[in-house]
Design a protein around this motif. Structure first.
Motif, PDB file in Angstrom:
ATOM      1  N   PRO A  78      53.136  53.990  31.582  1.00  0.00           N
ATOM      2  CA  PRO A  78      52.527  54.153  30.264  1.00  0.00           C
ATOM      3  C   PRO A  78      53.570  54.257  29.143  1.00  0.00           C
ATOM      4  CG  PRO A  78      51.570  55.696  31.832  1.00  0.00           C
ATOM      5  CD  PRO A  78      52.761  55.072  32.489  1.00  0.00           C
ATOM      6  N   THR A  79      53.275  53.582  28.053  1.00  0.00           N
ATOM      7  CA  THR A  79      54.042  53.706  26.811  1.00  0.00           C
ATOM      8  C   THR A  79      53.052  53.593  25.663  1.00  0.00           C
ATOM      9  OG1 THR A  79      54.465  51.328  26.686  1.00  0.00           O
ATOM     10  CG2 THR A  79      56.159  52.681  27.744  1.00  0.00           C
ATOM     11  N   ASN A  80      53.330  54.285  24.568  1.00  0.00           N
ATOM     12  CA  ASN A  80      52.468  54.221  23.384  1.00  0.00           C
ATOM     13  C   ASN A  80      51.003  54.463  23.725  1.00  0.00           C
ATOM     14  OD1 ASN A  80      54.697  53.632  21.754  1.00  0.00           O
ATOM     15  ND2 ASN A  80      54.518  51.464  22.214  1.00  0.00           N
ATOM     16  N   ASN A  81      50.758  55.398  24.647  1.00  0.00           N
ATOM     17  CA  ASN A  81      49.408  55.804  25.025  1.00  0.00           C
ATOM     18  C   ASN A  81      48.589  54.697  25.696  1.00  0.00           C
ATOM     19  OD1 ASN A  81      47.916  58.129  25.218  1.00  0.00           O
ATOM     20  ND2 ASN A  81      46.800  57.783  23.324  1.00  0.00           N
ATOM     21  N   GLN A  82      49.294  53.746  26.332  1.00  0.00           N
ATOM     22  CA  GLN A  82      48.615  52.679  27.069  1.00  0.00           C
ATOM     23  C   GLN A  82      49.516  52.168  28.189  1.00  0.00           C
ATOM     24  OE1 GLN A  82      47.877  49.877  23.925  1.00  0.00           O
ATOM     25  NE2 GLN A  82      49.866  48.922  24.113  1.00  0.00           N
ATOM     26  N   PHE A  83      48.932  51.380  29.080  1.00  0.00           N
ATOM     27  CA  PHE A  83      49.701  50.720  30.123  1.00  0.00           C
ATOM     28  C   PHE A  83      49.084  49.353  30.360  1.00  0.00           C
ATOM     29  CE2 PHE A  83      46.244  52.410  32.542  1.00  0.00           C
ATOM     30  CZ  PHE A  83      46.062  51.531  33.585  1.00  0.00           C
ATOM     31  N   HIS A  84      49.800  48.518  31.090  1.00  0.00           N
ATOM     32  CA  HIS A  84      49.326  47.163  31.357  1.00  0.00           C
ATOM     33  C   HIS A  84      49.042  46.991  32.848  1.00  0.00           C
ATOM     34  CE1 HIS A  84      50.262  45.969  27.295  1.00  0.00           C
ATOM     35  NE2 HIS A  84      51.383  46.665  27.428  1.00  0.00           N
ATOM     36  N   LEU A  85      47.966  46.288  33.118  1.00  0.00           N
ATOM     37  CA  LEU A  85      47.581  45.929  34.473  1.00  0.00           C
ATOM     38  C   LEU A  85      47.601  44.411  34.563  1.00  0.00           C
ATOM     39  CD1 LEU A  85      46.387  46.398  37.306  1.00  0.00           C
ATOM     40  CD2 LEU A  85      44.128  46.543  36.221  1.00  0.00           C
ATOM     41  N   HIS A  86      48.472  43.901  35.404  1.00  0.00           N
ATOM     42  CA  HIS A  86      48.592  42.466  35.640  1.00  0.00           C
ATOM     43  C   HIS A  86      47.866  42.174  36.949  1.00  0.00           C
ATOM     44  CE1 HIS A  86      50.683  38.546  35.735  1.00  0.00           C
ATOM     45  NE2 HIS A  86      50.724  38.752  37.035  1.00  0.00           N
ATOM     46  N   ILE A  87      46.895  41.262  36.896  1.00  0.00           N
ATOM     47  CA  ILE A  87      46.109  40.914  38.082  1.00  0.00           C
ATOM     48  C   ILE A  87      46.343  39.443  38.393  1.00  0.00           C
ATOM     49  CG2 ILE A  87      43.821  40.832  39.122  1.00  0.00           C
ATOM     50  CD1 ILE A  87      42.934  42.835  36.913  1.00  0.00           C
ATOM     51  N   GLY A  88      46.750  39.170  39.614  1.00  0.00           N
ATOM     52  CA  GLY A  88      46.964  37.797  40.042  1.00  0.00           C
ATOM     53  C   GLY A  88      46.191  37.495  41.306  1.00  0.00           C
ATOM     54  N   VAL A  89      45.814  36.229  41.438  1.00  0.00           N
ATOM     55  CA  VAL A  89      45.134  35.742  42.638  1.00  0.00           C
ATOM     56  C   VAL A  89      45.704  34.374  42.994  1.00  0.00           C
ATOM     57  CG1 VAL A  89      42.968  36.989  42.182  1.00  0.00           C
ATOM     58  CG2 VAL A  89      43.248  34.633  41.356  1.00  0.00           C
ATOM     59  N   PRO A  90      45.598  33.981  44.251  1.00  0.00           N
ATOM     60  CA  PRO A  90      46.026  32.629  44.636  1.00  0.00           C
ATOM     61  C   PRO A  90      45.018  31.595  44.102  1.00  0.00           C
ATOM     62  CG  PRO A  90      45.100  33.763  46.527  1.00  0.00           C
ATOM     63  CD  PRO A  90      45.151  34.765  45.401  1.00  0.00           C
ATOM     64  N   PRO A  91      45.401  30.334  44.080  1.00  0.00           N
ATOM     65  CA  PRO A  91      44.505  29.291  43.554  1.00  0.00           C
ATOM     66  C   PRO A  91      43.134  29.254  44.230  1.00  0.00           C
ATOM     67  CG  PRO A  91      46.685  28.389  43.913  1.00  0.00           C
ATOM     68  CD  PRO A  91      46.702  29.791  44.468  1.00  0.00           C
ATOM     69  N   THR A  92      43.059  29.636  45.468  1.00  0.00           N
ATOM     70  CA  THR A  92      41.779  29.600  46.185  1.00  0.00           C
ATOM     71  C   THR A  92      40.830  30.718  45.773  1.00  0.00           C
ATOM     72  OG1 THR A  92      42.726  30.914  47.974  1.00  0.00           O
ATOM     73  CG2 THR A  92      42.785  28.495  48.226  1.00  0.00           C
ATOM     74  N   GLN A  93      41.300  31.678  44.981  1.00  0.00           N
ATOM     75  CA  GLN A  93      40.466  32.836  44.618  1.00  0.00           C
ATOM     76  C   GLN A  93      40.235  32.948  43.110  1.00  0.00           C
ATOM     77  OE1 GLN A  93      38.863  34.401  46.799  1.00  0.00           O
ATOM     78  NE2 GLN A  93      39.940  33.757  48.637  1.00  0.00           N
ATOM     79  N   THR A  94      40.408  31.860  42.367  1.00  0.00           N
ATOM     80  CA  THR A  94      40.215  31.948  40.914  1.00  0.00           C
ATOM     81  C   THR A  94      38.776  32.318  40.545  1.00  0.00           C
ATOM     82  OG1 THR A  94      39.888  29.556  40.750  1.00  0.00           O
ATOM     83  CG2 THR A  94      42.120  30.398  40.337  1.00  0.00           C
ATOM     84  N   ALA A  95      37.797  31.959  41.371  1.00  0.00           N
ATOM     85  CA  ALA A  95      36.409  32.323  41.077  1.00  0.00           C
ATOM     86  C   ALA A  95      36.223  33.843  41.084  1.00  0.00           C
ATOM     87  CB  ALA A  95      35.457  31.665  42.069  1.00  0.00           C
ATOM     88  N   VAL A  96      36.960  34.532  41.932  1.00  0.00           N
ATOM     89  CA  VAL A  96      36.883  35.995  41.972  1.00  0.00           C
ATOM     90  C   VAL A  96      37.470  36.573  40.687  1.00  0.00           C
ATOM     91  CG1 VAL A  96      37.588  38.071  43.200  1.00  0.00           C
ATOM     92  CG2 VAL A  96      36.950  36.034  44.475  1.00  0.00           C
ATOM     93  N   LEU A  97      38.587  36.015  40.238  1.00  0.00           N
ATOM     94  CA  LEU A  97      39.175  36.479  38.985  1.00  0.00           C
ATOM     95  C   LEU A  97      38.268  36.131  37.813  1.00  0.00           C
ATOM     96  CD1 LEU A  97      41.633  38.024  37.983  1.00  0.00           C
ATOM     97  CD2 LEU A  97      42.766  35.837  37.590  1.00  0.00           C
ATOM     98  N   ASP A  98      37.607  34.994  37.861  1.00  0.00           N
ATOM     99  CA  ASP A  98      36.629  34.645  36.828  1.00  0.00           C
ATOM    100  C   ASP A  98      35.523  35.699  36.752  1.00  0.00           C
ATOM    101  OD1 ASP A  98      38.016  32.251  36.392  1.00  0.00           O
ATOM    102  OD2 ASP A  98      36.587  31.035  37.527  1.00  0.00           O
ATOM    103  N   ALA A  99      35.022  36.103  37.918  1.00  0.00           N
ATOM    104  CA  ALA A  99      33.956  37.101  37.962  1.00  0.00           C
ATOM    105  C   ALA A  99      34.433  38.436  37.407  1.00  0.00           C
ATOM    106  CB  ALA A  99      33.454  37.265  39.390  1.00  0.00           C
ATOM    107  N   LEU A 100      35.653  38.806  37.714  1.00  0.00           N
ATOM    108  CA  LEU A 100      36.225  40.042  37.179  1.00  0.00           C
ATOM    109  C   LEU A 100      36.363  39.938  35.656  1.00  0.00           C
ATOM    110  CD1 LEU A 100      37.583  42.806  37.613  1.00  0.00           C
ATOM    111  CD2 LEU A 100      39.732  41.573  37.929  1.00  0.00           C
ATOM    112  N   ALA A 101      36.889  38.832  35.182  1.00  0.00           N
ATOM    113  CA  ALA A 101      37.078  38.638  33.741  1.00  0.00           C
ATOM    114  C   ALA A 101      35.741  38.641  32.992  1.00  0.00           C
ATOM    115  CB  ALA A 101      37.839  37.349  33.485  1.00  0.00           C
ATOM    116  N   ASP A 102      34.704  38.130  33.627  1.00  0.00           N
ATOM    117  CA  ASP A 102      33.382  38.119  33.007  1.00  0.00           C
ATOM    118  C   ASP A 102      32.835  39.524  32.794  1.00  0.00           C
ATOM    119  OD1 ASP A 102      33.356  35.352  32.896  1.00  0.00           O
ATOM    120  OD2 ASP A 102      31.988  35.108  34.612  1.00  0.00           O
ATOM    121  N   ARG A 103      33.355  40.506  33.508  1.00  0.00           N
ATOM    122  CA  ARG A 103      32.861  41.880  33.404  1.00  0.00           C
ATOM    123  C   ARG A 103      33.527  42.635  32.269  1.00  0.00           C
ATOM    124  NH1 ARG A 103      29.525  42.134  37.419  1.00  0.00           N
ATOM    125  NH2 ARG A 103      28.949  44.269  36.959  1.00  0.00           N
ATOM    126  N   LEU A 104      34.530  42.066  31.663  1.00  0.00           N
ATOM    127  CA  LEU A 104      35.271  42.770  30.604  1.00  0.00           C
ATOM    128  C   LEU A 104      34.454  42.897  29.337  1.00  0.00           C
ATOM    129  CD1 LEU A 104      38.728  41.077  31.100  1.00  0.00           C
ATOM    130  CD2 LEU A 104      37.946  43.250  32.027  1.00  0.00           C
TER     131      LEU A 104
END
Length: 104
Positions: A78-104
């Protein structure tokens, strides 16, 4: 995408009955602590969250990695009262990351 099954590819080992609970944990984290999101590319999502959620995020992403080992979660200190979360997936799992991003 609100369907919890969009989260769960065949590679997921989390019992089906627990999947909606896990989705709810992510939804609550995002609702309470998400400050910004950036879709870097089809395989990468970068989030900024409030610093107070760092420990809970670390625990949640560790549990998610146990059942969906294809995820790569990287949390910054944490810095400046926040932190960063980097999420990566392999090319075969982009649909899962799409579903996660849709929930934001």
């Amino acid at each position: 995408m609100t369907d919890h099954l969009a989260w769960a590819p065949a590679a997921c080992t989390l019992p089906t009955a627990e999947q909606p609970l896990r989705v709810a944990e992510f939804d609550q984290l995002f609702a309470d602590h998400l400050r910004s999101a950036h879709r870097v590319d089809p395989q990468t999502l970068d989030l900024t969250l409030t610093a107070e959620a760092r420990a809970a995020t670390a625990a949640l992403t560790a549990r998610e990695s146990e059942c969906c080992s294809f995820f790569t979660f990287t949390l910054t200190d944490p810095t400046n009262n926040q932190f960063h979360l980097h999420i990566g997936v392999p090319p075969t799992q982009t649909a899962v990351l799409d579903a996660l991003a849709d929930r934001l």
